[in-house]
Enzyme design. Sequence first.
Site, mmCIF file in Angstrom:
data_model
loop_
_atom_site.group_PDB
_atom_site.id
_atom_site.type_symbol
_atom_site.label_atom_id
_atom_site.label_comp_id
_atom_site.label_asym_id
_atom_site.label_seq_id
_atom_site.Cartn_x
_atom_site.Cartn_y
_atom_site.Cartn_z
ATOM 1 N N ASP A 102 0.864 -1.185 0.000
ATOM 2 C CA ASP A 102 0.000 0.000 0.000
ATOM 3 C C ASP A 102 0.900 1.234 0.000
ATOM 4 O O ASP A 102 1.536 1.553 1.016
ATOM 5 C CB ASP A 102 -0.912 0.002 1.229
ATOM 6 C CG ASP A 102 -2.011 -1.056 1.162
ATOM 7 O OD1 ASP A 102 -1.836 -2.049 0.439
ATOM 8 O OD2 ASP A 102 -3.041 -0.896 1.855
ATOM 9 N N LYS A 166 -6.716 3.485 -3.199
ATOM 10 C CA LYS A 166 -7.085 3.513 -1.781
ATOM 11 C C LYS A 166 -7.237 4.971 -1.360
ATOM 12 O O LYS A 166 -6.418 5.818 -1.725
ATOM 13 C CB LYS A 166 -6.011 2.806 -0.962
ATOM 14 C CG LYS A 166 -6.204 2.814 0.538
ATOM 15 C CD LYS A 166 -5.091 2.008 1.207
ATOM 16 C CE LYS A 166 -5.109 2.122 2.718
ATOM 17 N NZ LYS A 166 -4.011 1.350 3.351
ATOM 18 N N LYS A 198 -10.362 0.759 -2.423
ATOM 19 C CA LYS A 198 -10.258 0.505 -0.982
ATOM 20 C C LYS A 198 -10.512 1.779 -0.188
ATOM 21 O O LYS A 198 -9.641 2.646 -0.129
ATOM 22 C CB LYS A 198 -8.882 -0.071 -0.639
ATOM 23 C CG LYS A 198 -8.664 -0.331 0.857
ATOM 24 C CD LYS A 198 -7.297 -0.943 1.118
ATOM 25 C CE LYS A 198 -6.991 -1.058 2.595
ATOM 26 N NZ LYS A 198 -5.652 -1.676 2.862
#
Length: 258
Positions: A102, A166, A198
């Site tokens: 991430d 995300k 996300k």
Amino acid sequence: MTEASTRQIASLALTLLDLTDLSDTCTPADIETLCADAHTPYGHTAAICIWPRFVQQARGRLGPANPVKIATVVNFPLGNLTVDTVVKETLDAIADGADEIDLVIPYHALMEGDEQAVRAMISAVRAACAPPIVLKVILETGELKERDLIRNASHIGIREGADFLKTSTGKVPVNATLEAADIMLTCIRESGRKVGFKPAGGVQSVADARLYINLADTIQGADWVMPSTFRFGASILLKDILSVIDGRESAAIAAAAY
């Protein structure tokens, strides 16, 4: 088609959850607990999301073939490290056993008009994440704020090869919002590419989860939401999921009433 029951939403949310501990006080004992909590009587979460320094421990705890993936963060949380530093973070995490990376984009640079800094960062980390490693790109939408900036960041992430977009680190005052989710999901649909989404930070209850799932269903279609295309980044959502599946009162509702 009738609306899904709260228990159905909870069961789905469990499979979509990146169970997260990115607290500053996280300890090895907390990681042991997180790994255990990721396996519930009703199934397992999609992943755990942890600091890089704990990846090797988590891999040893979960083993090589565990269905729970190990996600970790790089260029986190400020998005201000050099490309070389972040690539090294990424390669070290993968060597330690991470399945998913991430990455926080250099969002301050984007806010100052430097799109190339964002492209260079994502491209370099993408190159370090050979399949089957999953790359999630964190836009930090609560800091970008402006619709056009969020759209631009989304399109850059998609073009440079992100597997997921995300919203947030969970470390700023404003994290996931439905407004940002709408923008990002629309950009994904417009791209025609298989890119996941996300929301992270602030998703605390099954009721919250339903709102994001419903939004994704509206924009992407009813069959789009699954672990390969949709995740929740959350630390306390699991407690509410289990309360609802158990048939008990939502933990979030009970806490609010108290």
